[in-house]
Design an enzyme around this catalytic site. Structure first.
Site, PDB file in Angstrom:
ATOM      1  N   ALA A  19      36.333  25.809  16.971  1.00 35.87           N
ATOM      2  CA  ALA A  19      36.966  25.283  18.189  1.00 35.87           C
ATOM      3  C   ALA A  19      38.485  25.313  18.031  1.00 35.87           C
ATOM      4  O   ALA A  19      39.219  25.686  18.951  1.00 35.87           O
ATOM      5  CB  ALA A  19      36.472  23.872  18.448  1.00 35.87           C
TER       6      ALA A  19
ATOM      7  N   GLU B  15      22.600  32.373  19.234  1.00 39.74           N
ATOM      8  CA  GLU B  15      22.974  33.726  18.791  1.00 39.74           C
ATOM      9  C   GLU B  15      21.870  34.267  17.899  1.00 39.74           C
ATOM     10  O   GLU B  15      21.421  33.576  16.977  1.00 39.74           O
ATOM     11  CB  GLU B  15      24.290  33.698  18.016  1.00 39.74           C
TER      12      GLU B  15
HETATM   13  P1  0O2 Z   1      28.979  31.653  10.418  1.00 41.72           P
HETATM   14  O1  0O2 Z   1      29.359  30.837   9.247  1.00 41.72           O
HETATM   15  O2  0O2 Z   1      28.069  32.779  10.054  1.00 41.72           O
HETATM   16  O3  0O2 Z   1      28.470  30.854  11.559  1.00 41.72           O
HETATM   17  P2  0O2 Z   1      34.449  35.457  15.729  1.00 41.72           P
HETATM   18  O4  0O2 Z   1      33.427  34.457  15.246  1.00 41.72           O
HETATM   19  O5  0O2 Z   1      35.748  34.852  16.074  1.00 41.72           O
HETATM   20  O6  0O2 Z   1      34.580  36.646  14.780  1.00 41.72           O
HETATM   21  P3  0O2 Z   1      32.699  35.901  17.946  1.00 41.72           P
HETATM   22  O7  0O2 Z   1      32.913  36.701  19.169  1.00 41.72           O
HETATM   23  O8  0O2 Z   1      32.396  34.444  18.095  1.00 41.72           O
HETATM   24  O9  0O2 Z   1      33.957  36.107  17.050  1.00 41.72           O
HETATM   25  O10 0O2 Z   1      31.519  36.447  17.180  1.00 41.72           O
HETATM   26  P4  0O2 Z   1      31.165  37.753  16.385  1.00 41.72           P
HETATM   27  O11 0O2 Z   1      32.335  38.576  16.003  1.00 41.72           O
HETATM   28  O12 0O2 Z   1      30.094  38.428  17.151  1.00 41.72           O
HETATM   29  O13 0O2 Z   1      30.626  37.092  15.042  1.00 41.72           O
HETATM   30  C1  0O2 Z   1      29.840  35.974  15.030  1.00 41.72           C
HETATM   31  C2  0O2 Z   1      29.132  35.837  13.686  1.00 41.72           C
HETATM   32  O14 0O2 Z   1      28.837  37.141  13.155  1.00 41.72           O
HETATM   33  C3  0O2 Z   1      29.959  35.174  12.616  1.00 41.72           C
HETATM   34  O15 0O2 Z   1      29.839  33.806  12.752  1.00 41.72           O
HETATM   35  C4  0O2 Z   1      29.290  35.710  11.347  1.00 41.72           C
HETATM   36  O16 0O2 Z   1      28.062  35.060  11.110  1.00 41.72           O
HETATM   37  C5  0O2 Z   1      28.987  37.136  11.746  1.00 41.72           C
HETATM   38  N1  0O2 Z   1      30.136  38.004  11.413  1.00 41.72           N
HETATM   39  C6  0O2 Z   1      30.999  38.562  12.273  1.00 41.72           C
HETATM   40  N2  0O2 Z   1      31.907  39.309  11.610  1.00 41.72           N
HETATM   41  C7  0O2 Z   1      31.588  39.242  10.302  1.00 41.72           C
HETATM   42  C8  0O2 Z   1      32.159  39.819   9.109  1.00 41.72           C
HETATM   43  O17 0O2 Z   1      33.139  40.555   9.130  1.00 41.72           O
HETATM   44  N3  0O2 Z   1      31.537  39.514   7.930  1.00 41.72           N
HETATM   45  C9  0O2 Z   1      30.454  38.693   7.856  1.00 41.72           C
HETATM   46  N4  0O2 Z   1      29.916  38.459   6.662  1.00 41.72           N
HETATM   47  N5  0O2 Z   1      29.893  38.128   8.973  1.00 41.72           N
HETATM   48  C10 0O2 Z   1      30.470  38.397  10.167  1.00 41.72           C
HETATM   49  P5  0O2 Z   1      30.925  32.825  12.171  1.00 41.72           P
HETATM   50  O18 0O2 Z   1      31.090  31.690  13.109  1.00 41.72           O
HETATM   51  O19 0O2 Z   1      32.183  33.579  11.844  1.00 41.72           O
HETATM   52  O20 0O2 Z   1      30.363  32.324  10.828  1.00 41.72           O
END
Ligand code: 0O2
Length: 267
Positions: free
Chosen positions: A57, A140
């Site tokens: 957030a 998601e």
């Molecule tokens: P967590 O701890 O897994 O919940 P953003 O989150 O700002 O990048 P957006 O549009 O919300 O952008 O989502 P996006 O890019 O579709 O990515 C959402 C989730 O995908 C992330 O959640 C990660 O779980 C995974 N992800 C995206 N990019 C990467 C990456 O480069 N490496 C890895 N290992 N996972 C990725 P969160 O909230 O970042 O983290």
């Protein structure tokens, strides 16, 4: 916000994660019971932690009031597949469901992220029944292969460790590893048919053996013990021969014998 309030907010998300996990696991079961290859290998789910929600957030300048609307991955499901083709099958499978509606998709497989990350993301709406009535939430669904998951898990831990300061050498190594994962997934896809055949015959055999054992168990209740022991010995002999056709034939014969006893007991 008070912890108690967070708990109330997150409750429907936890319920959604539980329900969706059960449903996807049921799909795996159904395929396997039917002796078919399952495009889903494993399913995991999680509710984002409060600290992770607050971090996101803050990063995206989202006020807490609109958090539920703007953070779409509070409920997260991860589906792991064996092969790339399976990922698109799973997407179609979800598309055809009536209990979850896809509202957006990101194909990071065709368009991998600059980090090297590959996965297929769906944002769906899902309705849960709460004490206060139905509530529709966002979830998601990340769909990826075993190999993609291996890379993403390692990279995620390193990202967590280094935050924005990952050493260049390490970043380069992760890029190389991501390229190697692409090659690995492609190689595995080229032997997909062979692997699926092997897994299918394993599942078919396991189902037949389960049927035979249930039949033998039931026969113990109604048939002459000596006859059942003979049937059991015959089963062990066929089982050891590893001949699937013979096992199938034996199962059919047992079905007929069991049916005979059932008919007798109804007279
Ligand atoms: P967590 O701890 O897994 O919940 P953003 O989150 O700002 O990048 P957006 O549009 O919300 O952008 O989502 P996006 O890019 O579709 O990515 C959402 C989730 O995908 C992330 O959640 C990660 O779980 C995974 N992800 C995206 N990019 C990467 C990456 O480069 N490496 C890895 N290992 N996972 C990725 P969160 O909230 O970042 O983290």
């Amino acid at each position: 916000m008070e912890i108690q309030l967070w708990r109330e907010i997150l409750e429907p998300y936890a319920l959604a994660v539980d329900e969706m996990s059960v449903k996807f696991n049921h799909i795996i079961e159904s395929y396997r019971k039917a002796g078919m290859y399952s495009p889903i290998e494993q399913v995991t789910g999680r509710v984002k932690t409060i600290s992770s929600i607050l971090e996101k957030a803050q990063k995206k300048n989202i006020p807490l009031e609109s958090m539920e609307k703007s953070i779409e991955d509070i409920a997260g499901i991860r589906i792991i597949c064996q092969f790339i083709d399976d990922i698109y099958k799973v997407v179609d499978l979800i598309r055809n469901r009536t209990d979850m509606q896809i509202i957006s998709e990101k194909d990071y497989i065709t368009h991998k992220k600059s980090s090297g990350y590959r996965s297929y993301h769906l944002i769906v709406t899902y309705t849960v029944e709460t004490l206060y009535g139905p509530k529709t939430i966002h979830a998601e669904i990340q769909i990826r292969t075993l190999a993609m998951n291996f890379w993403a898990t390692i990279e995620h831990s390193l990202q967590y460790k280094y935050k924005q300061n990952m050493p260049d050498v390490l970043r380069k190594r992760l890029h190389n590893a991501a390229d190697a994962i692409v090659v690995l997934d492609d190689e595995m896809s080229s032997v997909r048919g062979e692997i699926m055949d092997a897994q299918n015959s394993f599942n078919i055999r396991a189902n037949i053996v389960a049927d035979i054992l249930t039949n033998i168990q039931n026969l113990y209740k109604v048939a002459n013990k000596r006859e059942v022991v003979k049937i059991q010995d015959e089963f062990f002999r066929i089982y050891e021969s590893e001949d699937l056709k013979q096992l199938e034939r034996f199962n059919k014969e047992l079905d007929i014998i069991s049916e005979g006893y059932r008919a007798q007991s109804l007279r």
